[in-house]
Design a protein around this motif. Structure first.
Motif, PDB file in Angstrom:
ATOM      1  N   PHE A  17      -5.423   7.172   0.541  1.00  0.00           N
ATOM      2  CA  PHE A  17      -6.482   6.336   1.078  1.00  0.00           C
ATOM      3  C   PHE A  17      -7.398   7.149   1.983  1.00  0.00           C
ATOM      4  CE2 PHE A  17      -3.045   3.347   0.137  1.00  0.00           C
ATOM      5  CZ  PHE A  17      -3.720   2.395  -0.616  1.00  0.00           C
ATOM      6  N   LEU A  36      -4.060   3.770   7.516  1.00  0.00           N
ATOM      7  CA  LEU A  36      -3.774   4.142   6.128  1.00  0.00           C
ATOM      8  C   LEU A  36      -4.094   5.604   5.861  1.00  0.00           C
ATOM      9  CD1 LEU A  36      -5.012   1.019   4.105  1.00  0.00           C
ATOM     10  CD2 LEU A  36      -2.688   1.939   4.193  1.00  0.00           C
ATOM     11  N   LEU A  53      -6.139  -0.472  -2.284  1.00  0.00           N
ATOM     12  CA  LEU A  53      -6.397  -1.207  -1.042  1.00  0.00           C
ATOM     13  C   LEU A  53      -6.995  -2.585  -1.322  1.00  0.00           C
ATOM     14  CD1 LEU A  53      -6.566  -1.421   2.030  1.00  0.00           C
ATOM     15  CD2 LEU A  53      -8.754  -0.220   1.943  1.00  0.00           C
ATOM     16  N   THR A  66       0.813  -1.226   0.000  1.00  0.00           N
ATOM     17  CA  THR A  66       0.000   0.000   0.000  1.00  0.00           C
ATOM     18  C   THR A  66       0.840   1.266   0.000  1.00  0.00           C
ATOM     19  OG1 THR A  66      -0.141  -0.136   2.416  1.00  0.00           O
ATOM     20  CG2 THR A  66      -1.950  -1.113   1.154  1.00  0.00           C
ATOM     21  N   ALA A  90      -4.380  -4.937  -2.592  1.00  0.00           N
ATOM     22  CA  ALA A  90      -3.452  -5.293  -1.508  1.00  0.00           C
ATOM     23  C   ALA A  90      -4.097  -6.318  -0.576  1.00  0.00           C
ATOM     24  CB  ALA A  90      -3.052  -4.047  -0.735  1.00  0.00           C
TER      25      ALA A  90
END
Length: 715
Positions: free
Chosen positions: A715, A708, A674, A663, A677
């Motif tokens: 994000f 995040l 995201l 990320t 990942a």
């Protein structure tokens, strides 16, 4: 330093309560004695001699109640000797009153009636038995119109009529007494009752529940102080009764023996004045036909009859072959006079003294059960020649029955005092030793089980200080020492925690500094150590919440892993910058160099562990630095470990490290979305990653996204 001592004035309250209890007992004794004396003077069968006992027991407690009951009967025995035999009944009433109030209460009329019936029946039964079999109850029953009327109208024996009459009197008597106690308890303010109750204690008073807890706690103790104390008191009392009884019997035996001997000598001396020594030969030759024989015999009989100490009395002339009995004083006249008496075997050793007319000491035979003594008195003529001997036998028969009667009476009399002494000993032992020591021991035992958290230590100090033990002896000194020890321990632990926190902060600062030094060499791992540490915390706490690896995960493990997480890439400090920050794909040789950061990290951490003794959290730092690139299926590096052989901290770090790498942007790649990942992480469960670590990571995505958003703005 905080002062945890309670402000309860135990000593002052104890003094007030103790004085009130003394005055209450004196008042109760006075009321009992005066009412008993008044009822006796008026000829009323009611004695009302337990009103004071019941009231004092209800208000002041067990020992004051027993004290009042026993001393009331003791003092009243100055006017009525029989009262001392009922001391233990009054003590029993005090004990039952305290028990009844605690277990049942006196709040309702039916409870008062129940009390009167129970106490009246038991005390009446015991009283009637003592009166009938030990005192003069039989004579009283025969002279009582009420008892004889009961017996005739109901068609029962005199004893049962007397028994029923005594039961009824006792129920009415105890009913009046308990009503007075209820009335007084209703009048006395609660504050006064609390002061009296506090006077029973040498510490903060314990309620019934707390006392029950102490008793349950003490069940594991093999030898109780209270039981030992009771055993000592009982043994002492039994020894006292036995010794007193033995001394009493011995003194009675000696006194009775000497008294009867003196009476016998006096009777024989008086007989000497009646017997004419010059006619002895005529009495022996002619017997009752001799002149003056019958008149002399009648006078001698009267002397014997008037001397109750003498069992048998006769006059005899001792000759070599046998003795000749001169007078028959048994009153039957069935034996021929003179009577020839054959000597027994043991008598011959004394015969020379009798033949010589000497004074012979009394001869004894029999044992303590049936002792006898024969007294010999020489009767001489005008020339001083002994013509015969007067012989009187005295005895103390049925000594066994007397001893039994003495023991029964002594036991009944002493039983009340035994109860009083036992109650006092229990009270003193409990309030000055047993309860204080048990309270302290229970507190200290709980301290050792509850750990050494600062809040718990402070609570321990407050709890031990709240006991407020003030016995004015070694127990109080022990208590004060324990209070000081717990307070010092709490303060020392507080100082140690401050020092430990300061040291931990310094160590954590050094760890972050070292990690930052490594991270700053890596051009595109921004906030990597902060993010991986946060992910590690999420995963390890999630595992504990789910109940996974409970044998491994405890508070210390969580702390060690979270604190050590920033050091997982410490080995990169040894990787050249050209390789570490290369924007393109690494060659196989360069990748081999990169892989050495795990072994180098392990070496650095082991050197640190050997240098900083006792810092166990660095062991998890070593595990993460060395094995965070190992894979669940065994295809990772540096050692190719697999499954749970890989240290748990390294398996946790593997998920956190890869997720952050996916990320985060790198010089050789952009940041993955995201969803992609997370897909990669899920696909790696069971092959690259520990499935349980992936599971809890996915279940805590809201927290992951917060991290995040904090560090990755996209994000």
């Amino acid at each position: 330093m905080a002062d945890y001592r309670s402000n309860i004035p135990v000593s002052d309250s104890n003094k007030i309560g103790a004085r009130f209890r003394i005055l209450l007992s004196l008042a109760g004794i006075t009321v009992n004695v005066l009412l008993a004396f008044l009822m006796s003077s008026l000829g009323i069968d009611f004695f009302l001699d337990t009103i004071g006992t019941i009231v004092v027991a209800a208000v002041g407690g067990l020992f004051p109640g027993i004290l009042t009951g026993v001393f009331s009967n003791t003092l009243y025995s100055l006017f009525n000797q029989k009262a001392v035999y009922f001391c233990f009944i009054n003590a029993f009433i005090a004990i039952f009153t305290v028990w009844f109030i605690k277990k049942v209460s006196l709040q309702k009329v039916r409870y008062l009636l129940l009390y009167a019936l129970a106490v009246g029946f038991v005390s009446g039964t015991i009283s009637s038995i003592i009166n009938w079999y030990i005192l003069d109850g039989v004579q009283i029953a025969r002279n009582s119109d009420t008892t004889t009327s009961f017996a005739s109208s109901l068609g029962i024996s005199l004893f049962f009529a007397y028994y029923i009459y005594i039961i009824i009197l006792n129920i009415l008597d105890k009913g009046i007494s308990i009503f007075c106690a209820w009335l007084i308890l209703s009048i006395i303010p609660q504050s006064i009752l609390e002061k009296i109750e506090r006077g029973n204690w040498k510490q903060t008073p314990l309620d019934n529940e707390e006392i029950a807890e102490l008793k349950n706690w003490s069940q594991k103790i093999k030898y109780h102080m209270s039981r030992r104390s009771i055993a000592i008191v009982m043994a002492s009392s039994v020894i006292l009764v036995v010794v007193t009884g033995w001394i009493g019997i011995s003194m009675y035996f000696k006194g009775a023996r000497e008294g009867k001997t003196i009476d016998a000598y006096n009777a024989l001396r008086l007989s000497e004045d009646i017997i004419d020594p010059s006619k002895i030969d005529s009495y022996i030759e002619k017997g009752e036909a001799a002149e003056g024989y019958l008149e002399t015999q009648e006078l001698l009989k009267k002397i014997k009859e008037n001397t109750q100490a003498i069992e048998t009395m006769f006059f005899v002339r001792f000759e070599k072959a046998h003795g000749v009995r001169i007078f028959d004083l048994d009153g039957e006249g069935s034996e021929e006079i003179p009577l020839i008496i054959e000597y027994e075997e043991g008598f011959y050793e004394h015969l020379p003294q009798f033949l010589a007319g000497e004074v012979v000491e009394p001869l004894e035979h029999g044992g303590w059960r049936d002792w006898k003594r024969s007294i010999f008195y020489p009767i001489s003529n005008d020339s001083g020649v002994v013509v015969c001997y007067g012989v009187a036998d005295v005895s103390i028969s049925n000594m066994q029955g007397y001893l039994k009667d003495f023991i029964v009476k002594a036991t009944i009399i002493l039983l009340g005092f035994f109860i009083l002494v036992t109650a006092h000993n229990l009270w003193v032992t409990n309030v000055t030793t047993v309860y204080p020591i048990r309270s302290m021991a229970k507190c200290v035992g709980e301290f050792s089980k509850q750990g050494y958290g600062q809040e718990q230590l402070d609570n321990n100090v407050r709890k031990i200080r709240s006991l407020n033990i003030e016995t004015k002896d070694e127990v109080e000194q022990l208590y004060n020492s324990i209070c000081a020890m717990t307070l010092n321990l709490s303060e020392q632990m507080r100082d140690l925690r401050r020092l430990s926190e300061t040291t931990a902060k310094m160590q954590d600062g050094l760890i972050i500094t070292m990690a930052d030094m490594v991270e700053n060499r890596d051009s595109d791992t921004g906030a990597h150590i902060q993010k991986t540490a946060a992910y590690v915390k999420i995963i390890v706490e999630g595992l504990r919440t789910k109940g996974y690896y409970l044998e491994k995960i405890d508070n210390k493990f969580v702390s060690d892993v979270v604190r050590s997480a920033p050091l997982h890439d410490i080995g990169k400090i040894n990787i050249p910058d050209a390789i570490l920050n290369k924007p393109g794909k690494l060659t196989e040789e360069e990748f081999e160099v990169i892989k050495t950061h795990t072994t180098m990290g392990k070496k650095i951490m082991e050197n640190a562990i050997s240098t900083v003794m006792g810092e166990n959290y660095l062991k998890e730092a070593r595990n993460m630095a060395a094995y965070h690139h190992e894979k669940w299926d065994g295809t990772g590096y540096p050692d190719g470990l697999h499954g749970e052989v890989i240290p748990l901290s390294a398996r946790i770090m593997a998920v956190a490290d890869v997720f952050d790498a996916l990320t985060s942007p790198r010089v050789y790649k952009p940041a993955f979305p995201l969803e992609k990942a997370l897909t990669i992480i899920q696909e790696g469960a069971g092959s690259q990653f520990d499935p349980k670590c992936v599971e809890v990571f996915m279940e805590n995505l809201p927290e992951v996204k917060i991290i995040l958003r904090k560090y990755n703005k996209v994000f």
